[in-house]
Design an enzyme around this catalytic site. Structure first.
Site, PDB file in Angstrom:
ATOM      1  N   GLY A 286      -3.715  -9.313   1.966  1.00 18.64           N
ATOM      2  CA  GLY A 286      -4.655  -8.999   3.008  1.00 18.64           C
ATOM      3  C   GLY A 286      -5.107  -8.147   1.849  1.00 18.64           C
ATOM      4  O   GLY A 286      -4.654  -7.653   1.228  1.00 18.64           O
ATOM      5  N   HIS A 287      -6.478  -7.990   1.297  1.00 20.23           N
ATOM      6  CA  HIS A 287      -7.038  -6.885   0.631  1.00 20.23           C
ATOM      7  C   HIS A 287      -7.449  -6.058   0.809  1.00 20.23           C
ATOM      8  O   HIS A 287      -7.012  -6.254   2.065  1.00 20.23           O
ATOM      9  CB  HIS A 287      -8.870  -7.916   0.255  1.00 20.23           C
ATOM     10  CG  HIS A 287      -9.530  -7.979   0.850  1.00 20.23           C
ATOM     11  ND1 HIS A 287      -9.916  -7.004   2.095  1.00 20.23           N
ATOM     12  CD2 HIS A 287     -10.071  -8.937   1.770  1.00 20.23           C
ATOM     13  CE1 HIS A 287     -10.870  -7.618   3.000  1.00 20.23           C
ATOM     14  NE2 HIS A 287     -10.724  -8.678   3.477  1.00 20.23           N
ATOM     15  N   ASN A 288      -8.004  -5.301   0.129  1.00 19.30           N
ATOM     16  CA  ASN A 288      -8.368  -3.831   0.832  1.00 19.30           C
ATOM     17  C   ASN A 288      -8.523  -4.078   2.260  1.00 19.30           C
ATOM     18  O   ASN A 288     -10.426  -4.313   2.599  1.00 19.30           O
ATOM     19  CB  ASN A 288      -8.771  -2.397   0.012  1.00 19.30           C
ATOM     20  CG  ASN A 288      -7.575  -2.498  -0.977  1.00 19.30           C
ATOM     21  OD1 ASN A 288      -5.887  -2.474  -0.845  1.00 19.30           O
ATOM     22  ND2 ASN A 288      -7.989  -2.057  -2.478  1.00 19.30           N
ATOM     23  N   GLY A 289      -8.207  -3.001   3.534  1.00 14.51           N
ATOM     24  CA  GLY A 289      -9.561  -3.317   4.882  1.00 14.51           C
ATOM     25  C   GLY A 289      -9.313  -4.210   5.711  1.00 14.51           C
ATOM     26  O   GLY A 289      -9.831  -3.777   6.629  1.00 14.51           O
ATOM     27  N   SER A 290      -8.067  -4.609   4.878  1.00 15.11           N
ATOM     28  CA  SER A 290      -7.943  -6.189   6.087  1.00 15.11           C
ATOM     29  C   SER A 290      -6.826  -5.821   7.164  1.00 15.11           C
ATOM     30  O   SER A 290      -7.468  -6.820   8.120  1.00 15.11           O
ATOM     31  CB  SER A 290      -7.293  -7.568   5.057  1.00 15.11           C
ATOM     32  OG  SER A 290      -5.803  -7.153   4.866  1.00 15.11           O
ATOM     33  N   GLY A 291      -6.296  -4.794   7.564  1.00 17.20           N
ATOM     34  CA  GLY A 291      -5.492  -5.000   8.184  1.00 17.20           C
ATOM     35  C   GLY A 291      -4.142  -4.560   8.807  1.00 17.20           C
ATOM     36  O   GLY A 291      -3.432  -3.985   9.660  1.00 17.20           O
ATOM     37  N   LYS A 292      -3.742  -5.050   7.080  1.00 12.66           N
ATOM     38  CA  LYS A 292      -2.178  -5.013   6.584  1.00 12.66           C
ATOM     39  C   LYS A 292      -1.464  -3.897   6.868  1.00 12.66           C
ATOM     40  O   LYS A 292      -0.713  -3.655   7.912  1.00 12.66           O
ATOM     41  CB  LYS A 292      -2.073  -5.701   5.802  1.00 12.66           C
ATOM     42  CG  LYS A 292      -2.221  -4.637   4.546  1.00 12.66           C
ATOM     43  CD  LYS A 292      -2.484  -6.237   2.981  1.00 12.66           C
ATOM     44  CE  LYS A 292      -2.296  -5.097   2.069  1.00 12.66           C
ATOM     45  NZ  LYS A 292      -3.719  -5.117   1.506  1.00 12.66           N
ATOM     46  N   SER A 293      -1.994  -2.344   6.774  1.00 15.55           N
ATOM     47  CA  SER A 293      -0.923  -1.553   6.330  1.00 15.55           C
ATOM     48  C   SER A 293      -1.527  -0.855   8.158  1.00 15.55           C
ATOM     49  O   SER A 293      -0.626  -0.320   8.273  1.00 15.55           O
ATOM     50  CB  SER A 293      -1.998  -0.337   5.513  1.00 15.55           C
ATOM     51  OG  SER A 293      -1.617  -0.660   4.332  1.00 15.55           O
TER      52      SER A 293
ATOM     53  N   GLU B 172       3.270  -1.757   0.732  1.00 13.45           N
ATOM     54  CA  GLU B 172       2.740  -1.733  -1.063  1.00 13.45           C
ATOM     55  C   GLU B 172       3.647  -1.057  -1.685  1.00 13.45           C
ATOM     56  O   GLU B 172       3.284  -0.371  -2.338  1.00 13.45           O
ATOM     57  CB  GLU B 172       1.554  -1.248  -1.335  1.00 13.45           C
ATOM     58  CG  GLU B 172       0.695  -2.072  -0.189  1.00 13.45           C
ATOM     59  CD  GLU B 172      -0.322  -2.616  -0.627  1.00 13.45           C
ATOM     60  OE1 GLU B 172       0.346  -3.108  -2.184  1.00 13.45           O
ATOM     61  OE2 GLU B 172      -1.372  -3.530  -0.420  1.00 13.45           O
TER      62      GLU B 172
END
Length: 279
Positions: A40-47, A166
């Site tokens: 997902g892009h930055n801010g997608s919730g993946k981290s 990442e």
């Protein structure tokens, strides 16, 4: 039947300073021995999801179960023993003055007896081909070598799941390939279940299964071939298709009779060679 090793049920998580939740009613299953990529892009919730899986955060709503243990304030430390995490910048993880000391750090914290600790450090560094560097200072290693030491530190504790958050984004192409080859070998050997958190679809293409996150929700999940068939939809949410896949698509549009859109350069080269032999 695949054996489930982790489950996320209707998990919502909100940061105090944000209007919208970082995760919104997310559910997924993780299976023993697989390599799952969460993209997902930055801010997608993946981290945020990665940190919940490791017990660094607790969900605002919903349930998380890791290897039979439900995540709660009382079980955080039990969960963290089952899930190891390799972060983006390995320098931020190093605490030992030598590779040997650094890999042993987590074992010391867990009270592992010295004899067993020596055996585990030896085993873990051999798994990532860093056993010849035991007395070197971690900060003098290359980027790829540093990440392999970080992976060894996780492996030595013998978690059931390893999360790469990442973990290759700061590496050059050679270092990235080096780390990915190491992870694939460990996964193939059954040493650990892998969850990779990334925005790099070329890296994700090496996984067994991909989950796409967007705006805190699970958008899609499936094998890499299924995810990449979304094409333009992935581009719209800020994800870039792997170069071999895009090149395969353009070649087919140009009339070259490829049978597949390829996820790897080698796959594309092999099919082009076969076509050339038939010509």
């Amino acid at each position: 039947m695949r054996k489930e090793i982790a489950r996320v049920e209707n998990v919502t998580f909100s940061y105090p300073d944000r209007e919208k939740p970082a995760l919104d009613e997310v559910s997924l299953n993780i299976y023993e021995g697989e390599w799952l990529a969460i993209v997902g892009h930055n801010g997608s919730g993946k981290s945020t999801l990665a940190r919940i899986l490791n017990g660094l955060l607790l969900p605002s709503k919903g349930k998380v179960k890791i290897a039979g243990t439900e995540l709660s304030e009382e079980t955080i430390w039990d969960v963290r023993k089952k899930v190891g995490m390799v972060f983006q910048n390995p320098d931020n993880q190093f605490v030992g003055t030598t590779v040997k000391d650094d890999v042993a750090f987590g074992l010391e914290n867990n009270g592992i007896p010295r004899g067993e600790m020596i055996e585990r450090v030896d085993w873990a560094t051999k798994q990532v081909k860093m056993d010849a560097f035991l007395d070197q200072e971690p900060h003098h290693l290359s980027g790829g070598q540093k990440q392999r030491v970080a992976i060894a530190g996780v492996l030595a504790v013998k978690p059931q799941i390893m999360i790469l958050d990442e973990a290759t984004s700061m590496l050059d192409p050679a270092g990235r390939q080096d780390v990915m080859d190491t992870v694939r070998l460990l996964n193939d050997q059954g040493a650990v279940t892998v969850i990779s958190i990334t925005h790099d679809l070329e890296e994700a293409s090496k996984a067994d299964r991909i989950i796409v996150m967007n705006k805190g929700k699970k958008l899609k999940e499936g094998k890499p071939e299924i995810i990449f068939s979304m094409g333009e939809e992935l581009s719209r949410i800020g994800l870039d298709l792997p170069f071999p896949y895009k090149l395969s698509m353009e070649m087919r549009k140009a009339g070259i009779p490829l049978q597949h859109n390829h996820l790897t350069e080698q796959g594309l080269v092999d099919e082009l060679w076969t076509l050339q032999q038939k010509a």
